[in-house]
Scaffold this motif. Structure first.
Motif, PDB file in Angstrom:
ATOM      1  N   ALA A  24       0.840  -1.200   0.000  1.00 64.99           N
ATOM      2  CA  ALA A  24       0.000   0.000   0.000  1.00 64.99           C
ATOM      3  C   ALA A  24       0.873   1.248   0.000  1.00 64.99           C
ATOM      4  CB  ALA A  24      -0.924  -0.009   1.209  1.00 64.99           C
ATOM      5  N   VAL A  25       1.209   1.723  -1.207  1.00 57.72           N
ATOM      6  CA  VAL A  25       2.114   2.866  -1.297  1.00 57.72           C
ATOM      7  C   VAL A  25       1.457   4.096  -1.919  1.00 57.72           C
ATOM      8  CG1 VAL A  25       4.217   1.484  -1.300  1.00 57.72           C
ATOM      9  CG2 VAL A  25       3.086   1.999  -3.462  1.00 57.72           C
ATOM     10  N   THR A  26       0.203   3.965  -2.325  1.00 57.72           N
ATOM     11  CA  THR A  26      -0.513   5.130  -2.841  1.00 57.72           C
ATOM     12  C   THR A  26      -1.689   5.434  -1.931  1.00 57.72           C
ATOM     13  OG1 THR A  26      -2.090   3.907  -4.213  1.00 57.72           O
ATOM     14  CG2 THR A  26       0.049   4.448  -5.228  1.00 57.72           C
ATOM     15  N   GLU A  27      -2.209   6.636  -2.052  1.00 55.48           N
ATOM     16  CA  GLU A  27      -3.356   7.006  -1.232  1.00 55.48           C
ATOM     17  C   GLU A  27      -4.531   6.066  -1.508  1.00 55.48           C
ATOM     18  OE1 GLU A  27      -5.887  10.937   0.021  1.00 55.48           O
ATOM     19  OE2 GLU A  27      -5.137  10.846  -2.037  1.00 55.48           O
ATOM     20  N   ALA A  43      -1.202   0.680   8.527  1.00 51.53           N
ATOM     21  CA  ALA A  43       0.060   0.904   9.235  1.00 51.53           C
ATOM     22  C   ALA A  43       0.534  -0.384   9.913  1.00 51.53           C
ATOM     23  CB  ALA A  43      -0.095   2.019  10.261  1.00 51.53           C
ATOM     24  N   ARG A  44      -0.401  -1.132  10.508  1.00 50.58           N
ATOM     25  CA  ARG A  44      -0.030  -2.408  11.140  1.00 50.58           C
ATOM     26  C   ARG A  44       0.466  -3.398  10.098  1.00 50.58           C
ATOM     27  NH1 ARG A  44      -4.475  -4.833  13.279  1.00 50.58           N
ATOM     28  NH2 ARG A  44      -5.925  -3.287  12.473  1.00 50.58           N
ATOM     29  N   LEU A  45      -0.208  -3.453   8.950  1.00 48.99           N
ATOM     30  CA  LEU A  45       0.223  -4.344   7.869  1.00 48.99           C
ATOM     31  C   LEU A  45       1.609  -3.948   7.367  1.00 48.99           C
ATOM     32  CD1 LEU A  45      -0.390  -6.646   5.850  1.00 48.99           C
ATOM     33  CD2 LEU A  45      -1.403  -4.887   4.366  1.00 48.99           C
ATOM     34  N   ALA A  46       1.842  -2.655   7.229  1.00 46.64           N
ATOM     35  CA  ALA A  46       3.151  -2.176   6.760  1.00 46.64           C
ATOM     36  C   ALA A  46       4.259  -2.589   7.726  1.00 46.64           C
ATOM     37  CB  ALA A  46       3.121  -0.657   6.595  1.00 46.64           C
ATOM     38  N   ARG A  47       3.992  -2.479   9.028  1.00 38.60           N
ATOM     39  CA  ARG A  47       4.986  -2.921  10.018  1.00 38.60           C
ATOM     40  C   ARG A  47       5.241  -4.425   9.899  1.00 38.60           C
ATOM     41  NH1 ARG A  47       2.203   0.684  13.207  1.00 38.60           N
ATOM     42  NH2 ARG A  47       1.083  -0.950  14.331  1.00 38.60           N
ATOM     43  N   MET A  48       4.159  -5.189   9.731  1.00 37.59           N
ATOM     44  CA  MET A  48       4.294  -6.645   9.593  1.00 37.59           C
ATOM     45  C   MET A  48       5.106  -6.981   8.340  1.00 37.59           C
ATOM     46  SD  MET A  48       3.396  -9.717  10.743  1.00 37.59           S
ATOM     47  CE  MET A  48       1.922  -9.538  11.707  1.00 37.59           C
ATOM     48  N   ARG A  49       4.798  -6.315   7.216  1.00 34.82           N
ATOM     49  CA  ARG A  49       5.542  -6.554   5.979  1.00 34.82           C
ATOM     50  C   ARG A  49       7.022  -6.207   6.172  1.00 34.82           C
ATOM     51  NH1 ARG A  49       3.852  -7.006   1.030  1.00 34.82           N
ATOM     52  NH2 ARG A  49       5.177  -5.317   0.288  1.00 34.82           N
ATOM     53  N   ARG A  50       7.287  -5.139   6.903  1.00 31.43           N
ATOM     54  CA  ARG A  50       8.672  -4.724   7.167  1.00 31.43           C
ATOM     55  C   ARG A  50       9.385  -5.768   8.014  1.00 31.43           C
ATOM     56  NH1 ARG A  50      13.347  -3.728   6.306  1.00 31.43           N
ATOM     57  NH2 ARG A  50      14.505  -2.305   7.602  1.00 31.43           N
ATOM     58  N   LEU A  52       8.805  -8.874   8.222  1.00 32.23           N
ATOM     59  CA  LEU A  52       9.007 -10.100   7.442  1.00 32.23           C
ATOM     60  C   LEU A  52       9.946  -9.902   6.256  1.00 32.23           C
ATOM     61  CD1 LEU A  52       5.334 -11.406   7.450  1.00 32.23           C
ATOM     62  CD2 LEU A  52       7.276 -12.315   8.762  1.00 32.23           C
ATOM     63  N   GLY A  53      10.454  -8.687   6.096  1.00 29.90           N
ATOM     64  CA  GLY A  53      11.375  -8.402   5.006  1.00 29.90           C
ATOM     65  C   GLY A  53      10.702  -8.265   3.658  1.00 29.90           C
ATOM     66  N   LEU A  54       9.399  -8.002   3.658  1.00 25.90           N
ATOM     67  CA  LEU A  54       8.647  -7.867   2.405  1.00 25.90           C
ATOM     68  C   LEU A  54       8.599  -6.438   1.889  1.00 25.90           C
ATOM     69  CD1 LEU A  54       5.676 -10.240   3.286  1.00 25.90           C
ATOM     70  CD2 LEU A  54       7.670 -10.746   1.851  1.00 25.90           C
ATOM     71  N   SER A  55       9.020  -5.496   2.713  1.00 31.94           N
ATOM     72  CA  SER A  55       9.051  -4.103   2.276  1.00 31.94           C
ATOM     73  C   SER A  55      10.152  -3.368   3.018  1.00 31.94           C
ATOM     74  CB  SER A  55       7.694  -3.423   2.516  1.00 31.94           C
ATOM     75  OG  SER A  55       7.463  -3.274   3.896  1.00 31.94           O
ATOM     76  N   SER A  56      10.453  -2.203   2.525  1.00 34.79           N
ATOM     77  CA  SER A  56      11.511  -1.387   3.134  1.00 34.79           C
ATOM     78  C   SER A  56      10.937  -0.541   4.270  1.00 34.79           C
ATOM     79  CB  SER A  56      12.114  -0.463   2.080  1.00 34.79           C
ATOM     80  OG  SER A  56      11.134   0.478   1.655  1.00 34.79           O
ATOM     81  N   ALA A  57      11.827   0.000   5.058  1.00 31.64           N
ATOM     82  CA  ALA A  57      11.413   0.905   6.129  1.00 31.64           C
ATOM     83  C   ALA A  57      10.737   2.135   5.538  1.00 31.64           C
ATOM     84  CB  ALA A  57      12.619   1.309   6.972  1.00 31.64           C
ATOM     85  N   GLU A  58      11.238   2.584   4.386  1.00 31.05           N
ATOM     86  CA  GLU A  58      10.665   3.766   3.741  1.00 31.05           C
ATOM     87  C   GLU A  58       9.225   3.500   3.293  1.00 31.05           C
ATOM     88  OE1 GLU A  58      13.651   2.398   2.791  1.00 31.05           O
ATOM     89  OE2 GLU A  58      14.911   3.859   3.833  1.00 31.05           O
ATOM     90  N   GLU A  59       8.995   2.325   2.715  1.00 28.83           N
ATOM     91  CA  GLU A  59       7.649   1.976   2.273  1.00 28.83           C
ATOM     92  C   GLU A  59       6.697   1.888   3.468  1.00 28.83           C
ATOM     93  OE1 GLU A  59       5.495  -1.941   0.606  1.00 28.83           O
ATOM     94  OE2 GLU A  59       7.198  -1.267  -0.605  1.00 28.83           O
TER      95      GLU A  59
END
Length: 131
Positions: A24-27, A43-50, A52-59
């Motif tokens: 989820a990187v767009t509005e 936001a919780r999903l983004a932390r989980m993806r981070r 698990l190494g599925l996304s960057s800290a920036e994303e």
């Protein structure tokens, strides 16, 4: 049994599994996720993806910021936020499932920024789509 997960815990895990592949990187991505879950899920999903190494800290930070902005600015993220409702669409001759489908399509258009969430604009949009 204390190890048996509750219904709520099972639902939460299944929701994470369902959306784990979503970046989820767009509005629109964030609003769409919120509309299907809740205000805090992106936001919780983004932390989980981070984690698990599925996304960057920036994303992850970008997703969290977009979600916070959407909530703070009260962006339209559910059919209940639309400036029209089922009664309005019924007055235009729509019935049953047509009403739900039309509200969902309007929500999608508003979240994409294609249509303003204003009553007159939304009703005109629906009228243009009617046969």
């Amino acid at each position: 049994d204390s190890l048996k997960p509750s219904r709520e815990e099972r639902r939460a895990v299944l929701t994470y599994i369902k959306y784990l592949g979503v970046s989820a990187v767009t509005e629109y991505d964030v609003l769409s996720l919120i509309s299907k879950t809740d205000d805090t899920f992106p936001a919780r999903l983004a932390r989980m993806r981070r984690l698990l190494g599925l996304s960057s800290a920036e994303e992850a930070a970008q997703t969290a910021a977009l979600a916070e902005t959407a909530v703070r600015e009260n962006r339209c993220r559910s059919t209940g936020d639309l400036k029209v409702n089922g009664t309005d669409l019924g007055a235009l001759g729509l019935r049953g499932r047509e009403i739900g489908d039309t509200l969902a399509a309007l929500l999608d258009s508003v979240m994409r920024g294609e249509v303003e969430n204003e009553r007159t604009t939304l009703l005109e949009t629906v009228k243009k789509r009617l046969p």
